[in-house]
Design an enzyme around this catalytic site. Structure first.
Site, short mmCIF file in Angstrom:
data_model
loop_
_atom_site.label_atom_id
_atom_site.label_comp_id
_atom_site.label_asym_id
_atom_site.label_seq_id
_atom_site.Cartn_x
_atom_site.Cartn_y
_atom_site.Cartn_z
N SER A 140 2.15 -4.39 -5.06
CA SER A 140 2.22 -2.94 -4.90
C SER A 140 3.62 -2.56 -4.46
O SER A 140 4.36 -3.39 -3.89
CB SER A 140 1.21 -2.47 -3.84
OG SER A 140 1.44 -1.13 -3.46
N TYR A 152 -3.13 -2.93 4.34
CA TYR A 152 -2.91 -3.13 2.91
C TYR A 152 -1.43 -3.41 2.63
O TYR A 152 -1.08 -4.34 1.90
CB TYR A 152 -3.37 -1.89 2.15
CG TYR A 152 -3.21 -1.97 0.65
CD1 TYR A 152 -4.11 -2.69 -0.14
CD2 TYR A 152 -2.15 -1.32 0.02
CE1 TYR A 152 -3.96 -2.76 -1.50
CE2 TYR A 152 -2.00 -1.38 -1.36
CZ TYR A 152 -2.91 -2.10 -2.12
OH TYR A 152 -2.74 -2.17 -3.48
#
Length: 250
Positions: A140, A152
């Protein structure tokens, strides 16, 4: 990396980015094995594909990972591409984080980092036997610059570090195994709805960029605004952090 006639495992391929990757690989004449936790979602995904089988498997479970690896090595000895797309994310305060958030924290770290490392390790023996093989870790933009999803972001930063190390080690002992990392920005999927995913790019764009990166052996595939934020991060981490959080507030 050849993008046709491969046997591909997509962990987390029943929806979102994973499903769009599956559609493109399917159209390119690859054999697909798709995993996920929901049988109904896997069945729905399989109905959209010509050459795919599905396996209900939770990559965060050690038992499921071991069973999956055993099945793949027995039934798909030609497996030559692994795409790690499973993910978990949640929003909670870091300051005075409630005790009940801790299991969620652990689940995110296991799903986004530990399970990827573990599954790759289990499947390296079969990949090493192939003339050409690939591991794709779906990361990401927050691997470079953390966003509002703190755990995350941290798990994707860990995944990025691990991917670099894995690429270096395999380059010495198994150069036939290429290691790719895909860095999407915000993507318009069900997964990203809690953080304004409707503002993101379509998942089809991410899938197209992945296939282009595989074909050109671009090992770090930075999609959309990820490239711009990465360049800003190299010149000024502080400005990149500010830009990330300014965009999140819009």
């Amino acid at each position: 990396m050849n993008t046709t006639n491969n046997t591909v495992l997509i962990a987390g391929g029943s929806a979102g980015i994973g499903l769009e990757i599956a559609k493109l690989l399917d159209a390119n004449g690859n054999t697909l094995i798709i995993t996920g936790r929901s049988k109904s979602r896997l069945d729905e995904a399989a109905s959209l594909l010509k050459n795919a089988v599905t396996i209900v498997s939770d990559i965060s479970s050690e038992g499921d990972r071991l069973a999956l690896a055993e099945k793949l090595q027995a039934e798909y000895p030609q497996l030559n591409m692994v795409i790690n797309n499973g993910a978990a994310a949640s929003i909670y305060p870091l300051v005075n984080a409630p005790a009940e958030a801790m299991p969620t924290v652990q689940h995110e770290i296991i799903t986004n980092y530990v399970s990827v490392l573990a599954l790759n390790s289990l499947l390296l023996p079969v990949l090493a036997r192939q003339p050409e093989a690939a591991i794709v870790n779906v990361s990401s933009v927050v691997a470079y610059v953390p966003g509002i999803l703190a755990t995350y972001s941290a798990s994707k930063a860990a995944l990025h570090s691990y991917t670099q190390s894995l690429r270096w080690e395999l380059g010495k002992i198994h150069p036939n195994i290429k290691v790719f990392e895909l860095f999407p920005p915000l993507v318009n999927t069900e997964f990203s709805k809690p953080i304004g995913g409707e503002k993101g790019i379509p998942p089809q764009e991410v899938a197209q960029e992945l296939l282009a990166g595989l074909a050109s052996d671009t090992y770090e595939i930075r999609v959309g605004m990820t490239e711009q934020l990465y360049r800003l991060f190299l010149s000024s981490p502080e400005q990149a952090f500010a830009a990330m959080h300014t965009s999140e507030r819009k």
